[in-house]
Design a protein around this motif. Structure first.
Motif, short mmCIF file in Angstrom:
data_model
loop_
_atom_site.label_atom_id
_atom_site.label_comp_id
_atom_site.label_asym_id
_atom_site.label_seq_id
_atom_site.Cartn_x
_atom_site.Cartn_y
_atom_site.Cartn_z
N ALA A 129 0.87 -1.17 0.00
CA ALA A 129 0.00 0.00 0.00
C ALA A 129 0.92 1.22 0.00
O ALA A 129 1.68 1.43 0.94
N ILE A 130 0.85 2.02 -1.06
CA ILE A 130 1.76 3.16 -1.22
C ILE A 130 1.00 4.46 -0.99
O ILE A 130 -0.03 4.73 -1.62
N THR A 186 8.23 13.82 -8.65
CA THR A 186 8.97 12.95 -9.56
C THR A 186 8.90 11.50 -9.10
O THR A 186 8.71 10.58 -9.90
N HIS A 187 9.06 11.29 -7.79
CA HIS A 187 8.99 9.94 -7.23
C HIS A 187 7.60 9.34 -7.45
O HIS A 187 7.48 8.18 -7.88
N MET A 188 6.55 10.12 -7.18
CA MET A 188 5.20 9.58 -7.26
C MET A 188 4.76 9.34 -8.71
O MET A 188 3.97 8.44 -8.98
N LYS A 193 2.43 5.68 -12.94
CA LYS A 193 2.51 5.07 -14.28
C LYS A 193 2.04 3.62 -14.28
O LYS A 193 1.59 3.11 -15.30
N THR A 194 2.16 2.96 -13.14
CA THR A 194 1.79 1.54 -13.07
C THR A 194 0.53 1.33 -12.23
O THR A 194 0.23 0.20 -11.81
N LEU A 195 -0.23 2.40 -12.00
CA LEU A 195 -1.37 2.34 -11.10
C LEU A 195 -2.53 1.53 -11.69
O LEU A 195 -3.05 1.85 -12.76
N LYS A 196 -2.93 0.47 -10.98
CA LYS A 196 -4.05 -0.37 -11.42
C LYS A 196 -5.23 -0.31 -10.44
O LYS A 196 -6.37 -0.53 -10.83
N GLY A 219 -3.98 16.95 -5.54
CA GLY A 219 -4.32 16.27 -6.78
C GLY A 219 -4.01 14.79 -6.77
O GLY A 219 -4.37 14.07 -7.69
N ASN A 220 -3.34 14.32 -5.72
CA ASN A 220 -3.00 12.89 -5.65
C ASN A 220 -4.25 12.04 -5.48
O ASN A 220 -4.36 10.94 -6.02
#
Length: 476
Positions: A129-130, A186-188, A193-196, A219-220
């Motif tokens: 969980a990020i 930049t890290h997030m 990019k791989t968010l499912k 905005g996250n």
């Protein structure tokens, strides 16, 4: 044997950097709130009354509104789940991740997810969980819980955050807020990019609309609830309100109270998954309605008012105890005055009864609460329940060891306060004792420890002052 609760409080009191960070942050939030209310609101107290009425209406009709919300949300395409316990809520998310063959979920800010300890649960199951909220990201990197329900990393200054990013993310050492934000962004972006599968918070669930309203500044949360194919929201059942207009009133109270802003940068009103013909948005939207002893509070005539809480954090921002010791001293998900009230109910008095001692009874939390929760009164009642003198206490109270001395003190205190003769006699003794403590207190055991952190006020009780007699009252 040393008390872990006392030890962490002493540790935080002796942390000069922590106290400086908290003092600066809390005073900034206080000024922002005060200045905004003065500049932008003509009838703040009237708005508080409207907010209180909206929440009371929702709580009074909560069973009906929950059914209405489920019906309308289902019609909108939501898949509604019900969880009585944190374990059930975690299992629902875990099952969804297994079904979708997803090993990682990205989270917008969600205190309900902290309440159910979702991150630890998924880690134990071999999943991730990020956190994507900046404050939550910072504390996740150093494996700490939030210190505040709105600003989870407020106990860290920009230099400390720069060190964390340097050590944990391999970034160059920076201290300017803009550069620190750029490092986090930049890290997030690489994670997005791989968010499912994404998780979002819920500030209000609107029964008539079958929709949820999520407030944020970064905005996250919007990224977590629009990019992935599958989204999940965890919603405490007390977040349900009847109408959109009620949510607007509460939103207008929440944001100034929380951060001193008039409105958040992002207002996300989510009414279900992607519709036919739409090109973006999630394919599935799930919402978990979480109880976790909220219904126990709702049916308790002494404590139901705590469910009006809209999680603004104003009570913490103005608490003179919180800004000295920070949120971690409470050792619970919800710190500060509101945490002192709801933590014994959500998690058990036997596990979190100690928090009710972290209050000076100054009354500031009740004065600033935007929905007028009588927090000092509720904390006082919990102290009564802790010594087993209440009629309907929180769960876990029976497991507490009886403190005969403490119970006797409270019983005698009540007797003194309700007897004119005994009260006047006590005041005479207090005047003499006050002088003795001021003169010799530093060498008296127990009292000298109290004086390490507090100053004794001058005693100014006039025993000879004429008391106005009230007709019909018998005076001793």
């Amino acid at each position: 044997m040393s008390n872990p609760h006392e030890n962490i409080v002493k540790q935080k009191l002796n942390d000069a950097q922590l106290r400086e960070n908290l003092t600066n942050a809390m005073h900034t939030l206080q000024r922002n709130r005060k200045n905004l209310i003065r500049r932008r609101f003509n009838e703040w107290e009237g708005l508080r009354e409207r907010g209180k009425k909206a929440k009371n209406n929702a709580l009074s009709n909560l069973g009906e509104l929950l059914v209405r919300f489920e019906d309308n949300a289902t019609k909108n395409g939501f898949k509604v789940h019900w969880a009585s316990t944190p374990q059930e809520a975690c299992e629902i998310i875990h099952t969804l991740m297994i079904e979708k063959n997803i090993g990682k979920i990205l989270k917008g800010k969600s205190m309900a997810s902290e309440e159910i300890h979702l991150n630890h649960y998924l880690k134990h199951k071999g999943m991730e969980a990020i956190e994507t909220d900046l404050g939550e990201l910072i504390i996740q990197l150093i494996d700490e819980p939030p210190v505040h329900i709105v600003v989870p990393a407020i106990h860290k200054n920009r230099y400390e955050i720069g060190e964390i990013f340097h050590e944990k993310l391999g970034a160059a050492k920076e201290s300017e807020p803009e550069k620190l934000n750029a490092i986090a962004r930049t890290h997030m972006r690489e994670e997005f990019k791989t968010l499912k599968m994404g998780l979002g918070g819920v500030n209000f669930a609107i029964a008539n609309e079958g929709a949820v309203w999520m407030l944020e500044n970064e905005g996250n949360g919007r990224m977590c609830t629009t990019i992935p194919d599958v989204t999940v929201h965890i919603c405490g059942i007390e977040k349900v309100v009847e109408r959109f207009e009620d949510a607007v009133t509460l939103d207008t109270l929440l944001i100034p109270s929380a951060t001193g802003q008039f409105i958040t940068n992002y207002n996300n009103i989510i009414s279900g998954p992607r519709k036919d013909g739409e090109l973006d948005g999630p394919m599935e939207c799930h919402i978990i309605m979480l109880d976790n002893h909220r219904t126990d509070m709702l049916v308790n005539e002494e404590y139901y008012e705590a469910l009006r809480c809209i999680r603004c954090g104003a009570c913490m921002n103005f608490c003179p105890v919180y800004d000295k010791i920070g949120g971690h001293s409470y050792q619970t998900v919800y710190p500060g005055p509101i945490g002192e009230v709801i933590s014994p109910w959500l998690f058990g008095m036997d596990k979190h009864g100690d928090v009710v001692s972290l209050c000076s009874m100054c009354g500031r939390c009740g004065e600033v609460c935007p929905v007028q929760i009588p927090l000092p009164d509720l904390i006082r009642k919990l102290r009564r329940d802790k010594v087993k003198q209440g009629k309907n206490p929180p769960t876990g109270t029976k497991n507490l060891d009886s403190n005969i001395t403490e119970a006797m003190i409270f019983k005698n205190y009540a007797k003194v306060q309700t007897s004119g003769f005994m009260f006047r006699t006590a005041m005479k003794g207090a005047m003499l004792g006050n002088g003795m403590v001021k003169k010799f207190g530093n060498s008296i055991p127990v009292i000298n420890k109290w004086l390490e952190f507090k100053d004794l006020m001058d005693f100014d009780y006039d025993l000879h002052k004429e008391v106005q007699k009230i007709p019909g009252v018998i005076y001793e």
